[in-house]
Design an enzyme around this catalytic site. Sequence first.
Site, PDB file in Angstrom:
ATOM      1  CG  ASP A 209      -1.956  -0.625   0.991  1.00  0.00           C
ATOM      2  OD1 ASP A 209      -2.302  -0.890  -0.173  1.00  0.00           O
ATOM      3  OD2 ASP A 209      -2.910  -0.650   2.219  1.00  0.00           O
ATOM      4  CE  LYS A 231       3.377   5.025  -8.477  1.00  0.00           C
ATOM      5  NZ  LYS A 231       4.570   4.562  -7.785  1.00  0.00           N
ATOM      6  CG  MET A 346      -8.780   7.284   6.143  1.00  0.00           C
ATOM      7  SD  MET A 346      -9.505   5.411   5.777  1.00  0.00           S
ATOM      8  CE  MET A 346     -11.090   5.361   6.655  1.00  0.00           C
TER       9      MET A 346
HETATM   10  C1  LIG Z   1      -7.039   3.456   5.104  1.00  0.00           C
HETATM   11  S1  LIG Z   1      -6.808   3.961   6.636  1.00  0.00           S
HETATM   12  C2  LIG Z   1      -5.483   2.539   7.310  1.00  0.00           C
HETATM   13  C3  LIG Z   1      -5.907   2.003   8.445  1.00  0.00           C
HETATM   14  C4  LIG Z   1      -4.630   1.272   8.914  1.00  0.00           C
HETATM   15  N1  LIG Z   1      -5.196   0.316   8.218  1.00  0.00           N
HETATM   16  C5  LIG Z   1      -4.151   1.602  10.565  1.00  0.00           C
HETATM   17  O1  LIG Z   1      -4.192   0.509  11.346  1.00  0.00           O
HETATM   18  O2  LIG Z   1      -3.443   2.385  10.536  1.00  0.00           O
HETATM   19  C6  LIG Z   1      -5.553   5.136   5.982  1.00  0.00           C
HETATM   20  C7  LIG Z   1      -5.539   6.137   7.492  1.00  0.00           C
HETATM   21  O3  LIG Z   1      -4.855   5.860   8.683  1.00  0.00           O
HETATM   22  C8  LIG Z   1      -4.468   7.194   9.448  1.00  0.00           C
HETATM   23  N2  LIG Z   1      -3.070   6.965   9.202  1.00  0.00           N
HETATM   24  C9  LIG Z   1      -2.299   6.742   8.901  1.00  0.00           C
HETATM   25  N3  LIG Z   1      -0.655   6.033   9.106  1.00  0.00           N
HETATM   26  C10 LIG Z   1      -0.892   7.295   9.852  1.00  0.00           C
HETATM   27  C11 LIG Z   1      -0.150   7.681  10.570  1.00  0.00           C
HETATM   28  N4  LIG Z   1       1.133   7.705  10.238  1.00  0.00           N
HETATM   29  N5  LIG Z   1       0.011   8.955  11.535  1.00  0.00           N
HETATM   30  C12 LIG Z   1      -1.295   9.154  10.895  1.00  0.00           C
HETATM   31  N6  LIG Z   1      -2.640   8.484  10.590  1.00  0.00           N
HETATM   32  C13 LIG Z   1      -1.807   7.394   9.440  1.00  0.00           C
HETATM   33  C14 LIG Z   1      -4.615   8.086   8.336  1.00  0.00           C
HETATM   34  O4  LIG Z   1      -5.955   8.986   8.983  1.00  0.00           O
HETATM   35  C15 LIG Z   1      -5.112   7.190   7.585  1.00  0.00           C
HETATM   36  O5  LIG Z   1      -5.863   8.181   6.388  1.00  0.00           O
END
Ligand SMILES: C[S@@+](CC[C@H](N)C(=O)[O-])C[C@H]1O[C@@H](n2cnc3c(N)ncnc32)[C@H](O)[C@@H]1O
Length: 416
Positions: A209, A231, A346
Amino acid sequence: MTSNPYPLGLRLDGRRVVVVGGGAVATRRVPALLDAGADVLLVAPELTPALRARVDAGRLHWVPRRFLPEDLDGAWLVQVAIDDPIAAASVSAVAAERRIFCVRADDRTAATAWTPAVTRHGPVTVAVLGGGDPRRAMTVRDAIRDLLAVRLVSNGTAPTPSRPDAATGATGGRQAGRVALVGAGPGDPELITVRGWRLLTEADVVVADRLVPGLLLDELRPDVELVDASKIPYGPSRAQEEINQILVDRALAGAVVVRLKGGDPYVFGRGGEELLACAEAGVPVTVVPGVTSSIAAPAAAGIPVTHRGVAHEFTVVSGHLAPDSPASLVRWDALAGLRGTLVILMGLKNLAAITATLIAHGRSPETPAAVVQEGTTGAQRVLRSTLGAVAADAQAADVRPPAVVVLGDVVSALDG
Ligand SMILES: C[S@@+](CC[C@H](N)C(=O)[O-])C[C@H]1O[C@@H](n2cnc3c(N)ncnc32)[C@H](O)[C@@H]1O
């Protein structure tokens, strides 16, 4: 004792093992016995808190007194984990009389069995005896552990199977492919799990991802096929079908496939859909949980999602749909009534609408709020605000995804 020891793998499932002593040595020895399924009887006047927790959890039986010979009734093995050589010798004497092997922490030369240094890799267990020198055993064990992390690749040794493994089975005869859905953690490459990292070193194909730590990909073998899932040139649901197809096709062709996902695969990660697609195609799947950004990003910003006397709950919610969207499954009005911590993933795009809805349904606009962008990475940014002001503040500060929004008194709980 001059002869070489005879190595054995004891199958202890349901078999009584007596541990005499309740201190640091017993605390280290008991978990492996429980892991082997042993029926552990602990004999000791007192226990360490860690052992007491296992007793409280019903994992083992505790007799709170000194050792008596009848404690060995029905035992297959005894571990003496006490310093007092006279008491230890008396346990060994009873064990010898009854022909029960006895491990002694106080005196290896007086023991009838030795515990090896161990490394486990899925179903493979390597046990090393160092000829009576535990340090030598550990050094050799560490070297083997490092080698195995790489070598198991070519042997295609499978990790511990998950439930769908049992349901689907492996493809017969030929070298079977498989898929591992691996949580890569929130961004810091050191926050992947040990198992996730091991599977990554075993992969022939990695489907990654956008949010997975780039440094993890840097360390892949040069011959690994890397598929950048971000992509794939279709809309979100078509792209998901494509990803499912890539996982299935590569695994059916015999490849070891790692689907590497940011955070945890099952937290807004579509891991469930990928697992079902693989299961339907008869591909064995293993799921390796990851450190989720919903907890780790706040933690990296100094915000605990719970704190004694402050918050007894935390709720993780997706803000990718506006509260008034007919497709939204979130009861924002009900969330406004909670006192605890709300972590929104998100949610940047809809933050103004989300915060307005929470306030309209009774959450105080003064509730502390924080936004953590790219948490746990070198680019981490943290913005602190209030529920009433956070949407405007985040916009003014040009906060960008990926970011989590944290609402609740925990935001200021650790402020000095
Ligand atoms: C599709 S979700 C996936 C979440 C992921 N599976 C998890 O457990 O962290 C993506 C969202 O996770 C959050 N996110 C992921 N990595 C992050 C990070 N390093 N810092 C802050 N938010 C993060 C953001 O809100 C982002 O839009």
